[in-house]
Design a protein around this motif. Structure first.
Motif, PDB file in Angstrom:
ATOM      1  N   TRP A  98      -1.463   6.489  -6.052  1.00  0.00           N
ATOM      2  CA  TRP A  98      -2.755   5.938  -5.634  1.00  0.00           C
ATOM      3  C   TRP A  98      -3.086   6.447  -4.236  1.00  0.00           C
ATOM      4  CZ3 TRP A  98      -5.514   1.826  -8.329  1.00  0.00           C
ATOM      5  CH2 TRP A  98      -4.966   1.559  -9.586  1.00  0.00           C
ATOM      6  N   ARG A  99      -4.374   6.495  -3.932  1.00  0.00           N
ATOM      7  CA  ARG A  99      -4.816   6.968  -2.616  1.00  0.00           C
ATOM      8  C   ARG A  99      -5.596   5.880  -1.896  1.00  0.00           C
ATOM      9  NH1 ARG A  99     -10.158   8.531  -2.081  1.00  0.00           N
ATOM     10  NH2 ARG A  99     -11.394   8.405  -4.004  1.00  0.00           N
ATOM     11  N   LEU A 100      -5.506   5.895  -0.571  1.00  0.00           N
ATOM     12  CA  LEU A 100      -6.257   4.944   0.249  1.00  0.00           C
ATOM     13  C   LEU A 100      -7.685   5.444   0.379  1.00  0.00           C
ATOM     14  CD1 LEU A 100      -6.287   2.427   2.041  1.00  0.00           C
ATOM     15  CD2 LEU A 100      -5.454   3.844   3.923  1.00  0.00           C
TER      16      LEU A 100
ATOM     17  N   GLY B 154       0.812  -1.216   0.000  1.00  0.00           N
ATOM     18  CA  GLY B 154       0.000   0.000   0.000  1.00  0.00           C
ATOM     19  C   GLY B 154       0.844   1.263   0.000  1.00  0.00           C
ATOM     20  N   GLN B 155       1.943   1.246   0.745  1.00  0.00           N
ATOM     21  CA  GLN B 155       2.833   2.406   0.757  1.00  0.00           C
ATOM     22  C   GLN B 155       3.446   2.641  -0.613  1.00  0.00           C
ATOM     23  OE1 GLN B 155       1.509   3.490   3.740  1.00  0.00           O
ATOM     24  NE2 GLN B 155       3.499   4.496   3.866  1.00  0.00           N
TER      25      GLN B 155
ATOM     26  N   LYS C 169       0.895   4.257  -2.922  1.00  0.00           N
ATOM     27  CA  LYS C 169       0.805   5.703  -2.692  1.00  0.00           C
ATOM     28  C   LYS C 169       1.903   6.446  -3.437  1.00  0.00           C
ATOM     29  CE  LYS C 169      -1.423   5.496   1.871  1.00  0.00           C
ATOM     30  NZ  LYS C 169      -1.258   5.809   3.319  1.00  0.00           N
TER      31      LYS C 169
ATOM     32  N   TYR D  33      -7.521   0.898  -2.619  1.00  0.00           N
ATOM     33  CA  TYR D  33      -6.730   1.990  -3.190  1.00  0.00           C
ATOM     34  C   TYR D  33      -7.278   2.344  -4.573  1.00  0.00           C
ATOM     35  CZ  TYR D  33      -3.339   1.066   0.488  1.00  0.00           C
ATOM     36  OH  TYR D  33      -2.728   0.894   1.706  1.00  0.00           O
TER      37      TYR D  33
ATOM     38  N   ARG E 221      -5.353   8.319  -8.144  1.00  0.00           N
ATOM     39  CA  ARG E 221      -5.674   9.727  -7.943  1.00  0.00           C
ATOM     40  C   ARG E 221      -6.065  10.392  -9.262  1.00  0.00           C
ATOM     41  NH1 ARG E 221      -0.778   9.913  -4.695  1.00  0.00           N
ATOM     42  NH2 ARG E 221      -1.292   9.818  -2.478  1.00  0.00           N
TER      43      ARG E 221
ATOM     44  N   ASN F 231     -10.305   2.034   4.441  1.00  0.00           N
ATOM     45  CA  ASN F 231      -9.337   1.398   5.328  1.00  0.00           C
ATOM     46  C   ASN F 231     -10.077   0.694   6.461  1.00  0.00           C
ATOM     47  OD1 ASN F 231      -7.207   0.621   6.912  1.00  0.00           O
ATOM     48  ND2 ASN F 231      -6.484   2.689   7.365  1.00  0.00           N
TER      49      ASN F 231
END
Length: 212
Positions: free
Chosen positions: A193-195, A185-186, A189, A209, A212, A198
């Motif tokens: 990409w954005r979370l 996930g990190q 980003k 995710y 953006r 969650n």
């Protein structure tokens, strides 16, 4: 200025351009169900090393039902990936049912070798996991297993594969492990990409995710 330079696209042309650009699917990173091996014990660091070895080859506790939100994610996914570990495989069978699952060791959990502490110090496996992760992450304690740097490279490789599949226009679901999912996930980003959703680190949880 020529006519071709100043002319704006007609509504029909704009629609065709929009149709020619496929939507990008979401990437959903889900954690496996609850393992059968109990965490309700107090053990030494050496015993935790043995406990983790059994955890890695063990499956899920019987009688669990995947949450409806995860079942829905599987139904809407264009591709479903799973780690090679038994707990992830059993999770995949419960969630994907008769869908094809792409099994890949790329998604296995990052290692958790504990530091060596005196035998009088006993903790539950849950807390040994926290201590081991800190030693691995912050102090590069790996005992010849995968290092943090190596796991970072693997996480980026996994993220790139998932991004490519999501680029085909449908969601991608991964059924794997809590901390390595976090690492992937990190990397997502960093790739823009954005979370968007969650559910944390609990069993059967998912993190969604979106580009953006």
């Amino acid at each position: 200025m020529t006519h071709s330079e100043s002319a704006a696209p007609t509504p029909s042309e704009a629609t065709n351009v929009h149709k020619a650009t496929p939507a990008v699917g979401a990437i959903i990173l889900a954690r496996h169900g609850e393992p059968a091996l109990s965490r309700k014990c107090m053990i030494t660091s050496d015993q935790y090393r043995d406990w983790w070895g059994r955890y890695e080859v063990g499956g899920l506790r019987a009688g669990q039902t995947p949450p409806q939100t995860l079942l829905a994610a599987a139904e809407g996914a264009g591709a479903i990936y799973a780690s090679t570990r038994p707990r992830a495989q059993e999770t995949a069978r419960a969630v994907a049912r008769d869908r094809e699952v792409l099994v890949d060791a790329l998604f296995i959990e990052a290692p958790l070798p504990p530091p060596r502490f005196p035998a009088w110090l006993k903790l539950s496996p849950r807390y040994w996991g926290v201590v081991s992760r800190i030693w691995w992450h912050a102090f590069n304690h790996h005992e010849g297993q995968e290092t943090r740097r190596e796991a970072e490279v693997r996480a980026d490789q996994a993220a790139r594969i998932l991004i490519a599949r999501a680029g085909e226009g449908r969601d991608v679901l991964v059924l794997a492990h809590g901390y390595f999912n976090h690492m992937v996930g990190q990397k997502l980003k960093l790739h823009g990409w954005r979370l968007a959703e969650n559910q944390g680190f609990k069993y059967w949880s998912q993190r969604r995710y979106e580009k953006r």
